[in-house]
Design an enzyme around this catalytic site. Sequence first.
Site, PDB file in Angstrom:
ATOM      1  N   SER A 154       0.699  -1.216  -0.015  1.00 13.56           N
ATOM      2  CA  SER A 154      -0.042   0.027  -0.040  1.00 13.56           C
ATOM      3  C   SER A 154       1.010   1.214  -0.114  1.00 13.56           C
ATOM      4  CB  SER A 154      -0.935   0.017   1.191  1.00 13.56           C
ATOM      5  OG  SER A 154      -0.298  -0.175   2.498  1.00 13.56           O
ATOM      6  N   HIS A 176      -2.657  -3.411  -6.214  1.00 17.52           N
ATOM      7  CA  HIS A 176      -3.057  -2.843  -4.703  1.00 17.52           C
ATOM      8  C   HIS A 176      -4.577  -3.291  -4.623  1.00 17.52           C
ATOM      9  CE1 HIS A 176      -3.634   0.325  -1.601  1.00 17.52           C
ATOM     10  NE2 HIS A 176      -3.642  -0.877  -1.049  1.00 17.52           N
ATOM     11  N   GLU A 188      -5.467  -0.528  -7.373  1.00 14.47           N
ATOM     12  CA  GLU A 188      -4.484   0.379  -8.036  1.00 14.47           C
ATOM     13  C   GLU A 188      -3.479  -0.481  -8.915  1.00 14.47           C
ATOM     14  OE1 GLU A 188      -3.503   4.295  -5.703  1.00 14.47           O
ATOM     15  OE2 GLU A 188      -2.978   2.516  -4.543  1.00 14.47           O
ATOM     16  N   ASN A 226      -3.621   6.010  -0.927  1.00 14.70           N
ATOM     17  CA  ASN A 226      -3.088   5.983   0.279  1.00 14.70           C
ATOM     18  C   ASN A 226      -2.546   7.458   0.433  1.00 14.70           C
ATOM     19  OD1 ASN A 226      -3.979   4.053   1.885  1.00 14.70           O
ATOM     20  ND2 ASN A 226      -2.296   2.721   1.086  1.00 14.70           N
TER      21      ASN A 226
END
Length: 318
Positions: A154, A176, A188, A226
């Site tokens: 992440s 991800h 992702e 993130n």
Amino acid sequence: MHKSSFLPVATRLSRQITTSSLRLSRSFSSTNSIQDVNKLAVIGGGQMGLGIAYVAASVSNLSVSIIDSSPESLSKGSKFLDQLLNKDVKKGRITAEKASEVQKLIQSTTSFDAVTDSDFIIEAVPEIPSLKFDIFGRLAKEAPAHAILSTNTSSISITKIAASAKGAESRVISTHFMNPVPVQKGVEIITGLQTAPETVDAAMKLVKSMGKIPSISADSPGFLANRILIPYINEAVICLETGIGTKEDIDSIMKNGCAMPMGPLALADFIGLDTCLAIMNVLYNDTADSKYRPSVLLQKMVDAGWLGKKSGKGFYDY
């Protein structure tokens, strides 16, 4: 130049640099495609790894090996799988026969040898750089030469992870997945400097076959999700820490005033406060920007072992 006009230029420049670098990286057979992915290996038997395996088996009908060095983790994962299947059967999403088929497609093992006949491998272990580097070093030696080597990280640099896979750098990428994997549609796709175009194509096809919607991100600290989400959570913790609002009021205003499906502190508990702290530390250390400095309260709660839902206590009690 205006900021909004700079972003597309920066994106094009990043892509040009990546494309130039790919010409220097070692490519693999152009026949590698999603049609060749019959066997998936997932390294890490936690909630994320199990969720990925579940969707791959139930949606893509792939044979999946879940690899974890801890028999206890595999046992917990098996129980979690049963819960997912029973829930889907009760809600009429799948039949009992389909649930039985999915169970047969997913095998659990403590042996790393399961990677040797896998076409696509997804690492889903905790956000510990040294652990991931060790795993990809082994994968470069033990996985088949055609296999895609993916990480579910992440926040850790894909370029750094790829560098640890000596001789297989062009086959390293990040897929991800978002938690909980069976529910969240977004994935992702993050490329390292060494990632080959064929690797990107194979990853895109796999996640689409799993019913997911991919978004491509550059290899930058925190990537897209993130880089935006975790500082938002960290700022909510700072608001609590400095007495601007109670946890209930902080979560309430974001849910009822900003249409968020979950308040930031409740979301932090769901993600895991240790995970939130780890990502904030990556952002802070990799950018040297003070705006990413983790909240003091977040650090203290992790030190206390109050990690959220998984430990039974976080900002809320469970």
